[in-house]
Design an enzyme around this catalytic site. Structure first.
Site, mmCIF file in Angstrom:
data_model
loop_
_atom_site.group_PDB
_atom_site.id
_atom_site.type_symbol
_atom_site.label_atom_id
_atom_site.label_comp_id
_atom_site.label_asym_id
_atom_site.label_seq_id
_atom_site.Cartn_x
_atom_site.Cartn_y
_atom_site.Cartn_z
ATOM 1 N N GLN A 226 0.838 -1.191 0.000
ATOM 2 C CA GLN A 226 0.000 0.000 0.000
ATOM 3 C C GLN A 226 0.878 1.248 0.000
ATOM 4 O OE1 GLN A 226 -3.249 -0.020 -0.270
ATOM 5 N NE2 GLN A 226 -3.575 -2.224 0.012
ATOM 6 N N HIS A 227 0.385 2.322 -0.610
ATOM 7 C CA HIS A 227 1.108 3.589 -0.548
ATOM 8 C C HIS A 227 1.016 4.131 0.867
ATOM 9 C CE1 HIS A 227 2.430 7.661 -1.404
ATOM 10 N NE2 HIS A 227 2.776 7.275 -2.633
ATOM 11 N N ALA A 228 2.144 4.637 1.379
ATOM 12 C CA ALA A 228 2.174 5.082 2.770
ATOM 13 C C ALA A 228 1.331 6.318 3.021
ATOM 14 C CB ALA A 228 3.617 5.350 3.198
ATOM 15 N N TYR A 233 -4.572 3.119 -2.580
ATOM 16 C CA TYR A 233 -3.495 3.000 -3.565
ATOM 17 C C TYR A 233 -2.706 1.752 -3.203
ATOM 18 C CZ TYR A 233 0.348 4.658 -6.620
ATOM 19 O OH TYR A 233 1.282 4.809 -7.606
ATOM 20 N N ARG A 282 -7.848 4.007 6.925
ATOM 21 C CA ARG A 282 -7.547 3.043 5.866
ATOM 22 C C ARG A 282 -8.226 1.695 6.093
ATOM 23 N NH1 ARG A 282 -2.871 3.039 2.324
ATOM 24 N NH2 ARG A 282 -1.772 4.469 3.713
#
Length: 390
Positions: A226-228, A233, A282
């Site tokens: 996952q994008h931080a 994303y 998230r």
């Protein structure tokens, strides 16, 4: 196609492993004559594996279009040959152990005294001077020192990047630095001294997480695939596989909810109003997405994403990458000869309307020794001893 851009440029390389060979192979791609100086056992990257018809995948990748000469640099004869090569070369590249090139008498000052037009390029782990100068620097270890592993992996465990990224970054900056120095020399007539450290090269690539942590108060969290700092994303499970996609703005988020998830009310959910809140929430976000996508075939999810104009990708392994339709449709593969026969290889990534590239064979150890010595008007020296250029 036109002439090779670096035709007429000669590069002497005291190179091993990845960083320097990556820089010089790109010079060779552009037409430079790269003379690779090896011990009689060869660059030790020749022995990293045997996966390419008995040859090392690393060596095949990094050393096409080069000439290999074996020299014993502990002998007067071997050093005389090397000095003669350097005296008329355009570029000297080296990534030997710290201080080794100086002990050979070809440090920057000595080499430029011999050849004032020479571009002398050195790659090291940590740079000249400082308490880390003599510290051994392998790619994974530099990834650690540059903080890369602190932002790569899962919350529970760091993970290395799966390619030699510290070596590659250092090789890229050496390559671009040499090109810059060649342009500069065309104006000044003088050579140059370049130094690139793996730590500083990879450190440049770590600038965004550095700024994020230095001025934001906390480092980016490790977030797996996952994008931080952007959500959603990354990977999401479909009924029969995994799809990757990324949302970049609020317009895309609304279209994603309406057209892909077919849940328009989700776009109005206050927990997900803006990227920052989606990152903070998230887990709930992923639950909402997975509840829909988990029931759909991956092909259907990708089709909806394409139709909506949302960036997405198929997670491919190496065999699937090798069969990538885009590379085939653009004719990006070409055979390169080697001691074990032709090897299907990717063309260099930069295409030029005016200039060609070269993809000549991968050399055997010392394949060009006699040819190069004959050009210098010299006889073949005695047998080289192993381990003599470190």
């Amino acid at each position: 196609m036109g002439a090779l851009p670096l035709a007429g440029i000669t590069v002497i390389s005291l190179e091993q492993a990845v960083a320097a060979p990556f820089a010089t192979r790109q010079l060779a791609d552009l037409g430079a004559r790269v003379i690779k100086v090896e011990r009689d056992t060869g660059d030790f990257a020749r022995g990293y594996d045997t996966k390419v018809h008995g040859m090392a995948s690393y060596f095949v990748w990094l050393n096409r279009s080069k000439e290999s000469i074996v020299l014993d640099l502990k002998s007067a004869e071997g050093m005389a040959v090397l000095r003669k090569l350097v005296s008329t070369a355009d570029v000297l590249v080296q990534n030997l152990a710290p201080g080794a090139v100086e002990r050979l008498g070809l440090g920057p000052d000595e080499a430029l005294a011999l050849n004032p037009r020479l571009i002398h390029a050195s790659i090291s782990g940590y740079g000249r001077g400082g308490s880390y100068e003599q510290k051994k620097a392998y790619d994974l270890l530099v990834q650690c020192e540059a903080g890369l592993l602190s932002v790569t992996g899962t919350p529970d465990s760091p993970a290395k990047v799966g390619v030699s990224i510290a070596d590659i970054s250092a090789g890229m900056y050496t390559y671009s630095g040499i090109l810059t120095s060649l342009l500069q020399r065309a104006t000044t007539g003088r050579g140059d001294v370049l130094e690139v450290s793996m730590l500083e090269a990879l450190g440049e690539w770590m600038a965004q997480p550095y700024f994020y942590a230095e001025y934001g108060g906390a480092p980016p969290a490790r977030s797996g695939a996952q994008h931080a700092s952007i959500a959603p994303y990354g990977p999401f499970g479909a009924a029969d596989g995994t799809v990757f996609f990324g949302i970049q703005n609020e317009r895309e988020w609304a279209k994603f909810c309406t057209d892909v998830l077919q849940q328009p009310a989700l776009a109005q959910d206050g927990r997900f109003a803006g990227n920052a809140l989606r990152v903070d929430n998230r887990a709930a976000l992923h639950d909402a997405i997975n509840a829909v996508l988990g029931a759909l075939p991956a092909a259907e999810v990708l089709s909806r994403l394409d139709a909506t104009g949302i960036a997405n990708a198929q997670l491919r392994d190496m065999h699937e990458f090798a069969a990538h339709p885009q590379l085939a449709e653009r004719n990006r593969w070409q055979d390169v000869e080697s001691p074990a026969g032709p090897l299907r290889s990717l063309l260099p990534p930069v295409s030029s309307r005016e200039a060609d590239v070269r993809m000549d064979p991968v050399p055997e150890i010392g394949q060009h020794t006699e040819k190069i010595l004959a050009e210098l008007g010299l006889h073949t020296p005695g047998p080289a001893r192993p381990g003599t250029i470190n």
